[in-house]
Design an enzyme around this catalytic site. Structure first.
Site, PDB file in Angstrom:
ATOM      1  N   PRO A 530      -0.626   4.090  -3.479  1.00 34.98           N
ATOM      2  CA  PRO A 530      -0.522   2.643  -3.713  1.00 34.98           C
ATOM      3  C   PRO A 530       0.711   2.243  -4.500  1.00 34.98           C
ATOM      4  O   PRO A 530       0.704   1.226  -5.205  1.00 34.98           O
ATOM      5  CB  PRO A 530      -1.772   2.368  -4.530  1.00 34.98           C
ATOM      6  CG  PRO A 530      -1.846   3.565  -5.443  1.00 34.98           C
ATOM      7  CD  PRO A 530      -1.368   4.740  -4.599  1.00 34.98           C
ATOM      8  N   ASP A 531       1.783   3.003  -4.409  1.00 31.15           N
ATOM      9  CA  ASP A 531       2.937   2.815  -5.286  1.00 31.15           C
ATOM     10  C   ASP A 531       3.458   1.378  -5.302  1.00 31.15           C
ATOM     11  O   ASP A 531       3.712   0.803  -6.373  1.00 31.15           O
ATOM     12  CB  ASP A 531       4.067   3.757  -4.859  1.00 31.15           C
ATOM     13  CG  ASP A 531       3.648   5.212  -4.859  1.00 31.15           C
ATOM     14  OD1 ASP A 531       2.713   5.546  -4.111  1.00 31.15           O
ATOM     15  OD2 ASP A 531       4.251   6.017  -5.576  1.00 31.15           O
ATOM     16  N   HIS A 532       3.648   0.796  -4.121  1.00 33.54           N
ATOM     17  CA  HIS A 532       4.253  -0.529  -4.064  1.00 33.54           C
ATOM     18  C   HIS A 532       3.303  -1.594  -4.594  1.00 33.54           C
ATOM     19  O   HIS A 532       3.728  -2.533  -5.276  1.00 33.54           O
ATOM     20  CB  HIS A 532       4.693  -0.830  -2.634  1.00 33.54           C
ATOM     21  CG  HIS A 532       5.753   0.109  -2.138  1.00 33.54           C
ATOM     22  ND1 HIS A 532       7.087  -0.044  -2.445  1.00 33.54           N
ATOM     23  CD2 HIS A 532       5.675   1.227  -1.374  1.00 33.54           C
ATOM     24  CE1 HIS A 532       7.787   0.923  -1.889  1.00 33.54           C
ATOM     25  NE2 HIS A 532       6.948   1.715  -1.233  1.00 33.54           N
TER      26      HIS A 532
END
Length: 779
Positions: A530-532
């Site tokens: 879920p980095d962004h």
């Protein structure tokens, strides 16, 4: 802060983060809203999305209702409404619009934005996955593309919408100008889920995702998964030192001791190494392997189910899950939220900061004049600070030649790539040795001048460097410090090396991202999630603390973890675990899925949301449409005869190209979309009309850089600035002069001691000769 929520239930989670931050969110219902008797999941999801909001039902035709709306309009800071609005909601919006203050922000949220030829199209989560290119990267080689689990596209798009709303709120506060924003969920999904033209993980070695092979990846690509005694474990061995740790853990086998095994691509292609690892893990439990891996310095995680994740000591110790009462008196478990504000500090100190620097702020660059020290690394870190830089902040990326950012690990000696260029535009780079006493002293002086410090190291790293909040606050009471980590700042897993693939494995997402007929066909290998989304929540926290600082002149802290972002995205499903609710992963209607069309590996998603969609689909694809429509006119009949429907739909789809099928079905009002690949996006009609993507040139790259033109269509922001991403240490001298006023002699002394680091001489000479741009690899 007062926020008015007039969003449709499918997107009303957009405002949930504001309730977590203490805003007053007023959810207006226009008249009575009939419940859907077919699907208890929808009712539960709506309850979760609206938790903590004030529920107000207004009859606008009455005097009391009209007065209520007029008062609310005068007080509202942000109004969010779905587009197109129902007649009842439109009546409310008309009253609100007449009485808004100049500082109010108005945001419409639609699937495809306003004023383009796609504005009337219908969307579901699968449609957004298909048109954002996420679907093309999900699944395994030789199989059909696999729809990601849950509603990742919707959730990530809503994180982008919430960020855009928070940025507009801050801008209105500092400039006195409100905004009118046309937010498209597809724009949000392209930017917030896994942008094909954005930052990618270090395992890609800087190669553009659009140059990936056209099909799905082979099993085990990048982040392999191996069976163990009681399940599976995932490895995330990237850096050479991590491989060396792994090699020692294996007993230093001679056959894998050659220096070339330090390279990711060599390890990935070694069938012998894969067999050796498989045998090594087979007899141990995942908990033992996790413990041994942590001791050895090897990034590893068990592949857990969602239920197993919720039962771990870490989740319990951090208090991630709370018990919430339903209206009928039953209780369910739910995540507490994503952002922890001022956790463990005494509330901001006694000495107020100097007045914030606001003179340079404009509606188009609301953060101009603010100074940001960016200690972030890889995707979350890079993305967070880039969002601030796009809005005008002077973002200085602190870098070290000894420990370069993982996204600088590219096939080019310059440490640049198209992903790095897109993800680090508008920043400056300062090379600084933070382990040297003079380097630490310089950083503390910079911190005294900064407004924001961002980091996403392993918990405890900032404290070990002497850069904890209490220390920084003594020299700068107004400082805002936001940290992000994989598993959170405390708890049994806090010290783990955290990468997105390991977080997905530990949180239960990887185990869900499988084909229905193969529970071990793990298919999230090339996804960056879920980095962004986590980066957007981090910047929402920054902006919220800056907003608070305008009133209090005190700074503060915020902390978030990627794991908790994921669990928050599955909040409704977690609540459903305690109720008698059907299988959350089974579609609630039919047909619903991915269907092959004419052409080589060409696919189209088709989703039916109810009887109207079904009737429209039947009329488009069947000569005897009315008869067939009536035969399965009830959703119970469709679910019972899903195989029959799918067989007929597959035959119809194979007689059309993906584009033909998509356009015929969308013309009839059926949510459908062809599977776009990353390379398809710039030429697809929606994106060209919308103008979302633009081509940028970097002076040190032969390959063109494609990036977004805007975060959302806005009256104020317009086109985002586009200063090329920096070489490592490119602006070291300029930054210490600008921020600290260092003399030439002081600068030379710091350079001589290798405390202040800049562009290496060999890179400078190489660039002067026109080398190192990777042109031979672009072709």
């Amino acid at each position: 802060m007062i926020i008015v929520d007039l969003l449709e239930p499918s997107v009303s989670s957009t405002t949930s983060i504001y309730t977590q931050l203490g805003a007053r969110v007023i959810r207006i219902q226009a008249g009575s809203v009939p419940s859907d008797p077919r699907d208890s999941r929808a009712a539960l999801a709506e309850f979760v999305a609206d938790l903590g909001k004030e529920q107000v039902q207004i009859e606008v035709e009455t005097y009391a209702g009209g007065e209520h709306l007029r008062r609310l309009a005068a007080q509202a800071d942000l109004i969010l409404a779905s587009y197109p609005a129902t007649p009842a909601v439109q009546t409310i919006l008309d009253v609100l619009a007449e009485h808004l203050s100049e500082k109010a922000v108005w945001m419409t949220v639609s699937m495809f934005g306003q004023g383009n030829s796609y504005s009337g199209w219908q969307a579901t989560d699968p449609v957004l996955n298909a048109l954002s290119s996420e679907l093309s990267r999900s699944g395994l080689a030789g199989r059909e593309p696999l729809l990601p689990p849950g509603k990742l596209a919707f959730n990530c798009a809503m994180s982008q919408a919430a960020y855009v709303g928070m940025a507009a709120l801050y801008a209105a506060q500092v400039t006195g100008h409100g905004d009118r924003i046309d937010f498209s969920m597809l724009d949000g999904a392209v930017q917030g889920l896994d942008p094909g033209f954005g930052l990618a993980g270090s395992a890609t070695l800087g190669r553009s995702a659009r140059n990936l092979p056209p099909g799905r990846p082979e099993p085990g690509t990048l982040y392999p998964i191996f069976p163990c005694a009681d399940g599976h474990v995932r490895l995330c061995v990237l850096a050479p030192r991590q491989w060396q740790n792994m090699h020692r853990w294996l007993g230093s086998p001679a056959e894998f001791s050659a220096p070339e095994f330090n390279r990711i691509d060599v390890r990935q292609s070694s069938a012998e190494l894969s067999r050796y690892l498989k045998a090594f893990f087979a007899a141990r439990s995942w908990e033992d392997l996790e413990r041994e891996g942590a001791q050895q310095g090897v990034p590893i995680s068990g592949v857990l189910s969602l239920q197993e994740c919720l039962a771990t000591d870490h989740v319990r110790a951090r208090g991630i899950i709370a018990t919430v009462a339903l209206p009928d008196g039953r209780t369910v478990r739910m995540p507490r939220g994503v952002i922890a504000i001022d956790h463990g500090i005494d509330g901001g100190g006694n000495t107020p900061a100097a007045s914030p620097r606001l003179k340079e702020a404009t509606p188009s660059q609301p953060l101009a004049g603010l100074k940001v020290l960016d200690l972030g690394v890889i995707v979350v870190g890079g993305e967070q600070s880039r969002l601030l830089a796009d809005l005008g902040a002077d973002v200085v990326k602190i870098e070290s030649a000894s420990f370069p950012d993982g996204t600088r690990h590219t096939y080019l000696p310059t440490g640049l790539s198209v992903g790095f260029a897109a993800g680090h535009r508008n920043k400056r780079s300062l090379g600084l040795d933070l382990r040297h006493p003079e380097g630490k002293a310089i950083f503390l002086r910079l911190a005294g001048e900064a407004d924001v410090i961002l980091s996403n190291f392993k918990p405890g790293t900032m404290e070990s460097l002497g850069f904890d909040y209490e220390t920084i606050r003594q020299i700068n009471p107004g400082i805002v410090m936001v940290d992000s980590s994989a598993f959170g700042a405390d708890g049994p897993w806090a010290g783990r090396m955290g990468y997105g693939p390991l977080v997905r494995a530990a949180s239960g997402l990887t185990s869900k991202w499988c084909y229905p007929d193969d529970a071990q066909a793990y298919s999230d290998a090339v996804t960056i999630y879920p980095d962004h989304a986590a980066a957007r929540y981090g910047i929402i926290a920054v902006l919220a603390l800056l907003y608070r600082r305008l009133r209090t002149h005190h700074g503060g802290t915020a902390s978030l973890s990627q794991m908790e972002v994921m669990l928050d995205h599955f909040a409704a499903e977690i609540a459903a675990l305690d109720l008698d609710v059907g299988d959350w992963d089974v579609p609630g209607d039919a047909p619903w899925g991915v269907y092959q069309t004419q052409g080589d590996d060409e696919w189209c998603v088709v989703t039916v949301r109810g009887d109207n969609d079904w009737q429209a689909l039947a009329n488009v694809m069947a000569p005897d449409g009315p008869t067939w429509s009536a035969a399965f006119g009830d959703f119970h009949a469709r679910l019972q005869h899903r195989d029959v429907i799918d067989e007929r739909l597959r035959a119809w789809m194979l007689s059309h190209t993906a584009d033909e099928a998509m356009r015929k079905l969308q013309a009839a009002g059926v949510p459908a979309a062809r599977m776009l690949r990353i390379a398809d996006l710039p030429e697809f009609g929606y994106y060209t009309e919308r103008g979302l993507l633009r081509v940028e040139e970097h002076p040190h790259l032969a390959e063109e850089v494609i990036a977004e033109s805007f975060h959302a269509m806005s009256e104020n922001l317009g086109q985002l600035p586009s200063t090329p991403a920096p070489l490592m240490g490119e602006h070291s001298i300029d930054v210490v002069r600008d921020w600290l006023g260092l003399s030439q002699g002081e600068i030379e002394q710091l350079i001589g001691a290798n405390v202040l680091q800049g562009v290496a001489p060999d890179i400078e000479s190489m660039l002067a000769r026109g080398e190192g741009r990777g042109a031979e690899l672009v072709a």
